[in-house]
Scaffold this motif. Sequence first.
Motif, PDB file in Angstrom:
ATOM      1  N   PHE A   1       0.822  -1.207   0.000  1.00  0.00           N
ATOM      2  CA  PHE A   1       0.000   0.000   0.000  1.00  0.00           C
ATOM      3  C   PHE A   1       0.860   1.263   0.000  1.00  0.00           C
ATOM      4  CE2 PHE A   1      -4.489  -1.336   1.512  1.00  0.00           C
ATOM      5  CZ  PHE A   1      -4.473  -2.392   0.616  1.00  0.00           C
TER       6      PHE A   1
ATOM      7  N   PHE B   1       0.659   3.779  -2.893  1.00  0.00           N
ATOM      8  CA  PHE B   1      -0.235   4.937  -2.892  1.00  0.00           C
ATOM      9  C   PHE B   1       0.421   6.102  -2.146  1.00  0.00           C
ATOM     10  CE2 PHE B   1      -2.907   1.100  -3.097  1.00  0.00           C
ATOM     11  CZ  PHE B   1      -3.548   1.328  -4.306  1.00  0.00           C
TER      12      PHE B   1
ATOM     13  N   GLY C   1      -1.375   4.659   1.975  1.00  0.00           N
ATOM     14  CA  GLY C   1      -1.972   3.355   2.281  1.00  0.00           C
ATOM     15  C   GLY C   1      -1.246   2.676   3.430  1.00  0.00           C
TER      16      GLY C   1
END
Length: 326
Positions: A176, A179, A183
């Motif tokens: 993540f 991002f 994230g």
Amino acid sequence: MREVAFIKQNKEKWLEFELAIFGKAKKNPDELANLYIQMMNDLSYAQTYYPKSKTVIYLNHLASQIYQKIYKTKRTEKNKIAEFFITEVPLLVYQYRRYLIYAFVLFFATVAIGVISAKYDPNFVRLILGDNYVNETLENIKKGNPMAVYGSGSNWGSFISITMNNLFVGAKCYFFGLFAGIGTFYICLSNCIMLGSFQYFFYEQGVFWKSVRGIWIHGAMEIFGIVIETAAGFILGASILFPKTFSRMNSFKIGFKNSFKIYLSTFPFTIAAGFLEGFITRYSIDMPNWLSSFIILFTLGIISFYYLVYPFIVFKKTQNYQPKLT
């Protein structure tokens, strides 16, 4: 020499180093060794005369990349997996050590948020952990075994399911980071708030020490591993947001390659934590205090040494390393 003149004098040489790192210029091990020696000389000069300059950061990064390139290209009979854990990962952890600081600051801050929220909002723990878990745990506390939930299921079944879940959480923490790191921040935030409220719940019920003896037998490696995976996610996000002197694509390639290796290094600790949770934690209530305390301190000591102390030891060795020219 003024810093501007120093940069102008060596700019072309440093660009050649970058081409060698990215494989756009073919270099044999001897040529790479020569590059490493030149880079260390430039780095030493910059550290002496421009200690707080971005030039030092840039040269230190190039030197570490060339060093890793030497280790990959030189002929050796060393086990590649052992080399990965003994040399490559520690050097990367040292190189990106400030991201570990960011991850630990986030960890302690968000755990504190969980503790404070659980203290001042009676419904917060149920909101985070769910009514079923809270009610079951309250029943277990009344029966004198607050950690009884860890005794459900078979040893092997618990070990496999717990390990797979922990690997999945770690993967989210890391990937993540694509991002822009947001994230990774969210995954760490949610897990650490849960941890803080979880621990305060046991404190409020008067069984804090019993919970520590149980939870942290496996939690020392599991939670520490999540912090490292969070740092790796931040490295990945930063490679996209802050390319520095590299193109954004080359910065991402370097960031992904290096952060992924740090992320992979957490797997043995995550698996070990799953094993402890599946086979050992369920017996914590029957263990003498000294044994559970020893397991907690021993596992915490291993992972702390590997990520917080050992990288500095390896880095010091590289500072004294002079590649042999043949």
